[in-house]
Design an enzyme around this catalytic site. Structure first.
Site, mmCIF file in Angstrom:
data_model
loop_
_atom_site.group_PDB
_atom_site.id
_atom_site.type_symbol
_atom_site.label_atom_id
_atom_site.label_comp_id
_atom_site.label_asym_id
_atom_site.label_seq_id
_atom_site.Cartn_x
_atom_site.Cartn_y
_atom_site.Cartn_z
ATOM 1 N N GLN A 20 0.810 -1.218 0.000
ATOM 2 C CA GLN A 20 0.000 0.000 0.000
ATOM 3 C C GLN A 20 0.844 1.269 0.000
ATOM 4 O OE1 GLN A 20 -2.607 -1.808 3.304
ATOM 5 N NE2 GLN A 20 -4.036 -0.442 2.270
ATOM 6 N N HIS A 115 0.614 -9.428 4.366
ATOM 7 C CA HIS A 115 -0.479 -8.436 4.362
ATOM 8 C C HIS A 115 -1.100 -8.452 2.961
ATOM 9 C CE1 HIS A 115 -2.183 -4.750 6.483
ATOM 10 N NE2 HIS A 115 -2.787 -4.765 5.304
ATOM 11 N N ASN A 159 -2.178 -10.854 8.193
ATOM 12 C CA ASN A 159 -3.179 -9.813 8.376
ATOM 13 C C ASN A 159 -4.530 -10.282 7.838
ATOM 14 O OD1 ASN A 159 -3.822 -6.897 8.990
ATOM 15 N ND2 ASN A 159 -4.545 -7.064 6.882
ATOM 16 N N GLU A 342 -5.302 -2.246 14.081
ATOM 17 C CA GLU A 342 -5.781 -1.259 13.107
ATOM 18 C C GLU A 342 -7.074 -0.655 13.618
ATOM 19 O OE1 GLU A 342 -6.299 -2.559 9.029
ATOM 20 O OE2 GLU A 342 -4.388 -3.674 9.077
HETATM 21 O O1 IFM Z 1 -6.239 -0.689 4.192
HETATM 22 C C1 IFM Z 1 -6.781 -1.811 4.830
HETATM 23 C C2 IFM Z 1 -5.698 -2.671 5.401
HETATM 24 O O2 IFM Z 1 -4.807 -3.084 4.422
HETATM 25 C C3 IFM Z 1 -6.283 -3.896 6.060
HETATM 26 N N1 IFM Z 1 -7.323 -3.567 6.978
HETATM 27 C C4 IFM Z 1 -8.350 -2.649 6.558
HETATM 28 C C5 IFM Z 1 -7.720 -1.405 5.951
HETATM 29 C C6 IFM Z 1 -8.814 -0.434 5.486
HETATM 30 O O3 IFM Z 1 -9.636 -1.055 4.541
#
Ligand code: IFM
Length: 427
Positions: A20, A115, A159, A342
């Site tokens: 990302q 991830h 993840n 998160e």
């Molecule tokens: O951006 C994502 C992340 O990669 C994984 N969990 C959710 C986030 C938001 O959608």
């Protein structure tokens, strides 16, 4: 002399993931997926992303400027092992430099091994559907433990296994684009088993207590914890449907993480049952990724939707920060320590996020006061990044990035200050 971190420290951090943010991740299945027409909103591609591969030092300074002491990021398997068994020493060294840059700034790294992205060769072998591929991931975990164990004490093996499985094998929205719920259940089981194997490999190889708190390796999965409620509370079938979804998505995964046999069941589909001995003792914590609640609807074309009239994020997800308390309490029932790995909201204008952060942290406080053993909080995300199917439309960053400019300038949103102040108040 540097102060020894307390074994009961609380991590205050922010997170990213390699694909990302790094840019140029062209050896994995997501890169290929992005090239296909219609897969990503407006045809966006990760491309150069946030140039984090080159600018990680500056980004760590941004994180530190908020008074945070922990950074969650992932190491990209496809960079480190571009072909099975062939390792790229340059990539391995790069991540060592990132880890050293963390440590020299007093930042504890939390390293995610997987991830969402797979090396292209791993996908070609059948990816997560094929049980004999799991040792490849365990070998990668072993390498990570050997090469980084002296710098890393906190590991996330995988993840959101359940999100990966459903998006990629049930909805077909992620690579490899399969639409078969039974296969999705098999993939969840394989990912859980892969976590167990990776955990064994990490415990064997990471014997160095990098920060002197007495614990060389804390290992967990970052689990997406979603709240599900019936849209029409008077209709029993929606209660049943919400309960079934909660059961397979949340409960079954959490049970497996604490060592129970894997049991994934959805009516009308052959259940998956598997005893994986290595799951016992595999997890020192459950990582809780919490974003929103979904209302389950058996009418209409959307099986899950935001609560009508509720404030929503730029992606249409309900802004429901107080739900983090419930998510943590539900997860705490499984008896493992928790880390919020998160929590965040897509909000380019930063209208909602400041309040979202305050309320989310208040929810963490309440859950802790009620006995949930929460050991850290990582905001998602440190800065705007490539949001999978939503491309550059989902802006989750404490720092905004201008993707129209080649050098991707970062600028703090008001939220960055709000988060810094909230953290400072709690220290
Ligand atoms: O951006 C994502 C992340 O990669 C994984 N969990 C959710 C986030 C938001 O959608």
């Amino acid at each position: 002399m540097a102060r020894k971190p307390s074994p009961n420290r609380f991590f205050w951090g922010a997170g990213t993931s390699a694909h990302q943010v790094e840019g140029g991740n062209d050896r994995n299945d997501w890169w290929d997926w992005e090239q296909l027409p219609g897969k990503i909103r407006d045809g966006d591609r990760s491309g150069a992303a946030c140039l984090h591969w080159d600018r990680y030092e500056e980004d760590l300074d941004l994180l530190r400027s908020l008074g945070l002491d922990a950074y969650r990021f992932s190491i990209e398997w496809s960079r480190i092992e571009p072909e099975p068994g062939r390792y790229d020493e340059g990539a391995i060294e790069h991540y060592r430099r990132v880890l050293i840059a963390c440590r020299t700034r007093g930042i504890a790294p939390m390293v995610t091994l997987h991830h969402f992205t797979n090396p292209r060769w791993f996908s070609a072998l059948g990816g997560w559907e094929v049980a004999r591929n799991l040792p490849h991931f365990a070998r990668f975990a072993r390498l990570a433990g050997e090469r980084y164990g002296d710098l890393v004490d906190v590991w996330v093996t995988i993840n959101e296994p359940e999100v990966l499985a459903f998006h990629a094998y049930d909805e077909g929205a992620w690579p490899p684009g399969v639409k078969d719920r039974a296969r999705a259940l098999g993939v969840i089981a394989n990912l859980l088993e892969a976590h167990a194997l990776a955990s064994v490999a990490l415990r064997e190889t990471d014997r160095v207590d990098a920060d002197g708190d007495g614990k060389p390796a804390l290992i967990g999965v970052a689990k997406h914890w979603v709240l599900l409620e019936p849209l029409h509370p008077w209709w029993p079938f929606e209660h049943v449907s919400a309960a079934i979804q909660h059961g397979v998505f949340n409960v079954a995964v959490a049970r497996a993480l604490r060592g129970e046999p894997i049991h994934l069941a959805i009516p009308g589909i052959r259940p998956v049952r598997r005893q994986v001995d290595a799951l016992r003792g595999s997890s020192d914590f459950i990582g809780v990724n919490y974003y929103t609640r979904w209302m389950v609807s058996l009418f209409g074309k959307e099986p899950r939707q935001a609560r009508p009239g509720a404030p929503v994020s730029d992606l249409g997800w309900e802004a429901y920060p107080e739900g983090l308390e419930r998510a943590l309490m539900e997860c705490a029932a499984f008896g493992l320590p928790l880390i919020v790995t998160e929590n965040g909201i897509a909000d380019a204008s930063d209208r909602i996020r400041p309040g979202f952060i305050r309320e989310s942290l208040a929810a963490v406080d309440r859950a802790r006061a009620r006995g949930a053993d929460v050991r850290g909080y990582f905001h998602w995300s440190l800065f705007d990044n490539f949001e999978w199917n939503d491309g550059y439309h989902g802006r989750f960053g404490l720092f905004a990035i201008d993707f129209a400019k080649a050098d991707r300038p970062r600028s703090p949103r008001q939220s960055a200050r709000v988060y810094a102040d909230e953290v400072a108040r709690r220290r």
